[in-house]
Design a protein around this motif. Structure first.
Motif, PDB file in Angstrom:
ATOM      1  N   LEU A  47       3.475 110.871  59.700  1.00 15.81           N
ATOM      2  CA  LEU A  47       2.498 109.787  59.573  1.00 15.81           C
ATOM      3  C   LEU A  47       1.914 109.402  60.933  1.00 15.81           C
ATOM      4  N   PRO A  48       1.263 110.315  61.642  1.00 17.27           N
ATOM      5  CA  PRO A  48       0.652 109.946  62.920  1.00 17.27           C
ATOM      6  C   PRO A  48      -0.603 109.116  62.703  1.00 17.27           C
ATOM      7  N   PRO A  49      -0.987 108.282  63.653  1.00 14.97           N
ATOM      8  CA  PRO A  49      -2.242 107.542  63.533  1.00 14.97           C
ATOM      9  C   PRO A  49      -3.414 108.498  63.323  1.00 14.97           C
ATOM     10  N   GLY A  50      -4.322 108.099  62.425  1.00 15.39           N
ATOM     11  CA  GLY A  50      -5.491 108.908  62.134  1.00 15.39           C
ATOM     12  C   GLY A  50      -5.356 109.793  60.928  1.00 15.39           C
ATOM     13  N   ARG A  51      -4.168 109.915  60.349  1.00 17.15           N
ATOM     14  CA  ARG A  51      -3.977 110.775  59.184  1.00 17.15           C
ATOM     15  C   ARG A  51      -4.373 110.059  57.907  1.00 17.15           C
ATOM     16  N   PRO A  52      -5.155 110.696  57.024  1.00 21.05           N
ATOM     17  CA  PRO A  52      -5.457 110.089  55.726  1.00 21.05           C
ATOM     18  C   PRO A  52      -4.189 109.999  54.877  1.00 21.05           C
ATOM     19  N   VAL A 251      -3.854 103.700  46.251  1.00 20.27           N
ATOM     20  CA  VAL A 251      -3.917 103.206  47.624  1.00 20.27           C
ATOM     21  C   VAL A 251      -4.494 104.335  48.462  1.00 20.27           C
ATOM     22  N   ALA A 252      -5.520 104.054  49.244  1.00 22.50           N
ATOM     23  CA  ALA A 252      -6.145 105.099  50.058  1.00 22.50           C
ATOM     24  C   ALA A 252      -6.634 104.507  51.364  1.00 22.50           C
ATOM     25  N   GLY A 253      -6.428 105.252  52.426  1.00 20.39           N
ATOM     26  CA  GLY A 253      -6.891 104.810  53.733  1.00 20.39           C
ATOM     27  C   GLY A 253      -6.460 105.767  54.813  1.00 20.39           C
ATOM     28  N   THR A 254      -6.687 105.345  56.044  1.00 20.08           N
ATOM     29  CA  THR A 254      -6.303 106.122  57.216  1.00 20.08           C
ATOM     30  C   THR A 254      -5.187 105.385  57.936  1.00 20.08           C
ATOM     31  N   VAL A 255      -4.138 106.116  58.286  1.00 19.68           N
ATOM     32  CA  VAL A 255      -3.010 105.505  58.982  1.00 19.68           C
ATOM     33  C   VAL A 255      -3.474 104.988  60.343  1.00 19.68           C
ATOM     34  N   ASP A 262       6.867  99.608  57.899  1.00 16.77           N
ATOM     35  CA  ASP A 262       5.509  99.213  57.525  1.00 16.77           C
ATOM     36  C   ASP A 262       4.482 100.265  57.937  1.00 16.77           C
ATOM     37  N   ILE A 263       3.656 100.677  56.971  1.00 21.26           N
ATOM     38  CA  ILE A 263       2.546 101.598  57.228  1.00 21.26           C
ATOM     39  C   ILE A 263       1.260 100.776  57.210  1.00 21.26           C
ATOM     40  N   LEU A 264       0.536 100.782  58.319  1.00 17.44           N
ATOM     41  CA  LEU A 264      -0.721 100.038  58.428  1.00 17.44           C
ATOM     42  C   LEU A 264      -1.885 100.995  58.231  1.00 17.44           C
ATOM     43  N   LEU A 265      -2.740 100.675  57.263  1.00 17.05           N
ATOM     44  CA  LEU A 265      -3.859 101.528  56.882  1.00 17.05           C
ATOM     45  C   LEU A 265      -5.186 100.793  57.076  1.00 17.05           C
ATOM     46  N   ARG A 266      -6.261 101.566  57.194  1.00 16.35           N
ATOM     47  CA  ARG A 266      -7.629 101.049  57.142  1.00 16.35           C
ATOM     48  C   ARG A 266      -8.307 101.762  55.984  1.00 16.35           C
ATOM     49  N   PRO A 290      -8.900 110.810  49.608  1.00 13.50           N
ATOM     50  CA  PRO A 290      -8.869 109.815  50.692  1.00 13.50           C
ATOM     51  C   PRO A 290     -10.061 108.863  50.681  1.00 13.50           C
ATOM     52  N   ALA A 291     -11.153 109.252  50.018  1.00 10.36           N
ATOM     53  CA  ALA A 291     -12.324 108.380  49.933  1.00 10.36           C
ATOM     54  C   ALA A 291     -12.264 107.423  48.751  1.00 10.36           C
TER      55      ALA A 291
END
Length: 312
Positions: A47-52, A251-255, A262-266, A290-291
């Motif tokens: 789960l690196p930042p930027g991964r869908p 639930v869909a977003g970018t990590v 806690d996983i924070l998504l946008r 992811p969209a």
């Protein structure tokens, strides 16, 4: 959909028998989602930042069973778990799991060395804890400690005694509520200020005459998890809405970051979402686009920062 999708970072198809069981940290690899299949074992999705990250929940959540080391014991009843429960274990599996815990009184003969640590979560929010030395600090990542230092190292019972002494003599707690952790990480003081608090408590702790002789004192060398938790992204994102998982929701977003469980998504609407990995465990998940729009219920963040007394 196959297990290889889990290893590549995509949620697996709930119909294939794979179940999400945890957010797991490693010292070298960072945070990952862990999946388990009754016949195929475990797989992980980093789960690196930027991964869908996009999924749809199945019909219900079930007990994740008990895992000890590399061995997993499935829940014999495949018990249903409430979507809002923090634990993904039924009462019977939770009792069995606790019987193996270092917090139980059943492991006095454990030959492994244990570390006693001080973990910083927010101003004046420092806890004491113990963890097996061989875990190399992973416990601190799991607990979302922003900074920490070792206090001592020794046998399990000496470590537990030291934990109790700090609680009684210095009123150092052995747990911090998650509301406090989440509030503090939005605007933490600089690492130097955190280190100063740890140094002060470390000195007071080592001045106690009641610490066990078999606990080897360790010097105060604070470590900080700003990079591991991508705290710059956490601060930039601000308060996030809490995802309330329910059957057949997406639930869909970018990590953006992972802090403890806690996983924070946008999401596609630009909203910040907080996905509690403890509540994600136990669900069968199917991959989603992811969209996709997030259809899971959301709890808005507090309009005003919580006062410290409201967090306890």
């Amino acid at each position: 959909m196959t297990a290889e999708h889990a290893a590549s970072g995509r949620p697996v198809d709930g119909g294939s028998g794979w179940q999400c069981v945890a957010v797991r940290w490693s010292a070298a690899g960072g945070a990952a989602l862990v999946w388990r299949h009754p016949a195929r074992g475990e797989r992980v999705s980093p789960l690196p930042p930027g991964r869908p990250l996009a999924f749809t929940t199945g019909a219900g959540r079930s007990c994740a069973g008990v895992r000890r080391g590399d061995r997993h014991t499935p829940c014999p009843a495949v018990a249903a778990i409430s979507p809002t429960a923090v634990s993904a274990q039924c009462p019977e599996c939770a009792r069995l799991d606790r019987s193996y815990s270092v917090a139980a009184d059943t492991r006095a003969d454990d030959p492994r060395p244990y570390d006693v640590y001080l973990a910083w979560f927010g101003p004046q929010w420092i806890k004491v804890g113990i963890t097996a030395t061989e875990r190399e600090g992973v416990r601190l990542l799991e607990q979302a400690a922003l900074s920490a230092t070792l206090l001592g190292r020794g046998p399990l019972m000496a470590a537990r005694r030291a934990e109790a002494v700090l609680g009684a003599a210095l009123a150092v707690p052995d747990r911090i509520p998650y509301a406090a952790k989440r509030a503090a990480r939005l605007d933490p003081p600089p690492a130097a200020a955190r280190a100063a608090e740890l140094h002060a408590l470390h000195a007071r702790a080592h001045a106690l005459a009641a610490l066990p002789d078999s606990l080897r004192p360790e010097p105060c060398f604070p470590v900080h998890h700003d990079t591991a938790f991508a705290l710059d992204r956490v601060r930039a994102g601000g308060p996030a809405a809490l995802v309330l998982l329910a059957p057949h929701c997406t639930v869909a977003g970018t990590v953006q970051a992972v802090v403890g469980p806690d996983i924070l998504l946008r999401d596609v609407e630009g909203r910040g979402l907080l996905l509690d990995g403890r509540q994600l465990a136990g669900w069968p998940l199917a991959a989603a686009d992811p969209a996709s729009a997030t259809t899971a219920p959301l709890r808005p963040p507090p309009a005003e920062p919580l006062a410290p007394e409201a967090l306890f």
